[in-house]
Scaffold this motif. Structure first.
Motif, short mmCIF file in Angstrom:
data_model
loop_
_atom_site.label_atom_id
_atom_site.label_comp_id
_atom_site.label_asym_id
_atom_site.label_seq_id
_atom_site.Cartn_x
_atom_site.Cartn_y
_atom_site.Cartn_z
N ARG A 86 0.86 -1.19 0.00
CA ARG A 86 0.00 0.00 0.00
C ARG A 86 0.89 1.24 0.00
NH1 ARG A 86 -5.08 -0.91 0.45
NH2 ARG A 86 -5.80 0.85 1.65
N LEU A 87 0.35 2.28 -0.58
CA LEU A 87 1.03 3.57 -0.60
C LEU A 87 0.30 4.54 0.31
CD1 LEU A 87 1.60 4.06 -4.45
CD2 LEU A 87 3.30 3.37 -2.75
N VAL A 88 1.04 5.44 0.90
CA VAL A 88 0.46 6.54 1.67
C VAL A 88 0.49 7.74 0.73
CG1 VAL A 88 0.70 8.01 3.70
CG2 VAL A 88 1.36 5.59 3.82
N ARG A 89 -0.66 8.37 0.54
CA ARG A 89 -0.77 9.55 -0.34
C ARG A 89 -1.37 10.71 0.43
NH1 ARG A 89 -3.50 7.44 -5.78
NH2 ARG A 89 -5.31 7.94 -4.53
N VAL A 90 -0.92 11.92 0.09
CA VAL A 90 -1.50 13.11 0.71
C VAL A 90 -2.86 13.39 0.08
CG1 VAL A 90 0.70 14.14 1.35
CG2 VAL A 90 -0.31 14.70 -0.84
N THR A 91 -3.75 13.96 0.88
CA THR A 91 -5.08 14.32 0.41
C THR A 91 -5.10 15.79 0.01
OG1 THR A 91 -5.80 14.95 2.61
CG2 THR A 91 -6.15 12.64 1.98
N GLU A 92 -6.20 16.22 -0.57
CA GLU A 92 -6.36 17.63 -0.92
C GLU A 92 -6.28 18.50 0.33
OE1 GLU A 92 -6.35 18.99 -4.00
OE2 GLU A 92 -5.91 16.93 -4.60
N LYS A 93 -6.80 17.98 1.44
CA LYS A 93 -6.74 18.74 2.70
C LYS A 93 -5.29 19.05 3.05
CE LYS A 93 -8.10 18.52 7.58
NZ LYS A 93 -8.78 17.72 8.61
N ALA A 94 -4.42 18.06 2.95
CA ALA A 94 -3.00 18.26 3.27
C ALA A 94 -2.35 19.20 2.27
CB ALA A 94 -2.27 16.92 3.28
N LYS A 95 -2.72 19.08 1.00
CA LYS A 95 -2.14 19.95 -0.03
C LYS A 95 -2.46 21.42 0.23
CE LYS A 95 -2.11 16.38 -3.58
NZ LYS A 95 -2.73 15.92 -4.84
N GLY A 96 -3.53 21.67 0.97
CA GLY A 96 -3.90 23.05 1.29
C GLY A 96 -2.88 23.75 2.18
N ALA A 97 -2.07 22.98 2.89
CA ALA A 97 -1.05 23.56 3.76
C ALA A 97 0.18 24.02 2.98
CB ALA A 97 -0.63 22.56 4.84
N THR A 98 0.37 23.49 1.78
CA THR A 98 1.57 23.79 1.00
C THR A 98 1.73 25.28 0.72
OG1 THR A 98 1.55 21.58 0.05
CG2 THR A 98 2.82 23.24 -1.12
N PRO A 99 0.69 25.99 0.22
CA PRO A 99 0.89 27.42 -0.03
C PRO A 99 1.20 28.22 1.24
CG PRO A 99 -1.19 26.66 -1.01
CD PRO A 99 -0.62 25.53 -0.21
N VAL A 100 0.65 27.78 2.36
CA VAL A 100 0.93 28.46 3.64
C VAL A 100 2.41 28.29 3.99
CG1 VAL A 100 0.40 28.49 6.12
CG2 VAL A 100 -1.44 28.11 4.44
N ALA A 101 2.90 27.06 3.88
CA ALA A 101 4.31 26.79 4.19
C ALA A 101 5.23 27.51 3.21
CB ALA A 101 4.56 25.28 4.16
N GLU A 102 4.89 27.47 1.93
CA GLU A 102 5.74 28.12 0.92
C GLU A 102 5.80 29.63 1.12
OE1 GLU A 102 4.12 26.66 -2.76
OE2 GLU A 102 5.29 24.80 -2.64
N ALA A 103 4.68 30.24 1.50
CA ALA A 103 4.67 31.69 1.75
C ALA A 103 5.55 32.03 2.94
CB ALA A 103 3.24 32.17 1.98
N GLU A 104 5.51 31.20 3.98
CA GLU A 104 6.35 31.45 5.15
C GLU A 104 7.82 31.27 4.80
OE1 GLU A 104 7.21 32.72 8.97
OE2 GLU A 104 5.38 32.90 7.78
N ILE A 105 8.14 30.26 4.01
CA ILE A 105 9.53 30.06 3.58
C ILE A 105 10.01 31.28 2.80
CG2 ILE A 105 11.02 28.71 2.04
CD1 ILE A 105 9.26 26.24 2.84
N ALA A 106 9.18 31.81 1.91
CA ALA A 106 9.56 33.00 1.14
C ALA A 106 9.82 34.19 2.06
CB ALA A 106 8.47 33.33 0.12
N ARG A 107 8.98 34.36 3.10
CA ARG A 107 9.19 35.45 4.06
C ARG A 107 10.52 35.27 4.81
NH1 ARG A 107 3.59 35.33 4.39
NH2 ARG A 107 3.51 33.66 5.92
N ILE A 108 10.79 34.05 5.23
CA ILE A 108 12.02 33.77 5.98
C ILE A 108 13.24 34.01 5.10
CG2 ILE A 108 13.36 31.94 7.10
CD1 ILE A 108 10.55 30.75 7.95
N GLU A 109 13.21 33.49 3.88
CA GLU A 109 14.35 33.68 2.98
C GLU A 109 14.58 35.17 2.68
OE1 GLU A 109 14.22 31.16 -0.47
OE2 GLU A 109 14.32 29.34 0.74
N ALA A 110 13.51 35.92 2.51
CA ALA A 110 13.64 37.37 2.28
C ALA A 110 14.26 38.05 3.50
CB ALA A 110 12.29 37.98 1.95
N GLU A 111 13.85 37.63 4.68
CA GLU A 111 14.41 38.18 5.92
C GLU A 111 15.89 37.85 6.03
OE1 GLU A 111 13.99 36.74 10.42
OE2 GLU A 111 12.08 37.42 9.56
N TRP A 112 16.25 36.62 5.73
CA TRP A 112 17.66 36.22 5.80
C TRP A 112 18.48 37.00 4.76
CZ3 TRP A 112 17.60 30.12 6.25
CH2 TRP A 112 17.03 29.76 7.47
#
Length: 139
Positions: A86-112
């Motif tokens: 069996r495979l473990v796959r992410v759901t659409e619910k989990a994929k919704g967190a990706t833009p939040v994480a990516e936006a925070e990473i962009a803020r952190i990298e800009a700060e650095w």
């Protein structure tokens, strides 16, 4: 201070800030769950591979996946390459967190970059990518 610690301190800060952003946006996941979740490939990943990538036992990975499944962040599906697995796959619910994480990473990298300068940030990225060639077993 050794280089490992010098690498770890900013990583820990980045990870904590991403988790704060993700949980603040309503995604109810723990750091341990997130570490497993982020290692799931786009087409799904077997539990044994998740455990290895997250550097936890298969039992721990199974426990975390069980929790994530109950929360609706992952699903278990048959592996098309092996009917017994069996495979473990992410759901659409989990994929919704990706833009939040990516936006925070962009803020952190800009700060650095603001702190150390554009040139040094580019050099840091280049040096870490080069080190990844000899240190990343999943490359």
């Amino acid at each position: 201070m050794n280089i490992g610690l010098l690498l770890y301190i900013p990583y820990r800060d980045l990870e904590n800030r991403i988790m704060a952003a993700v949980t603040g946006a309503g995604f109810d996941v723990t750091l341990a769950q997130a570490r497993v979740l982020q290692r799931i490939g786009p087409d799904g990943t077997r539990l044994t591979e998740l455990a290895e990538a997250a550097q936890v036992t298969k039992q721990t990975a199974g426990f975390l996946v069980d929790q994530l499944e109950k929360l609706g962040y992952v699903e278990r599906v048959p592996d098309p390459t092996d009917g017994r697995a069996r495979l473990v796959r992410v759901t659409e619910k989990a994929k919704g967190a990706t833009p939040v994480a990516e936006a925070e990473i962009a803020r952190i990298e800009a700060e650095w970059e603001q702190h150390i300068g554009k040139r040094r940030m580019a050099q840091l990225r280049e040096a870490l990518e080069k080190l990844g060639e000899i240190t990343d077993p999943y490359r």
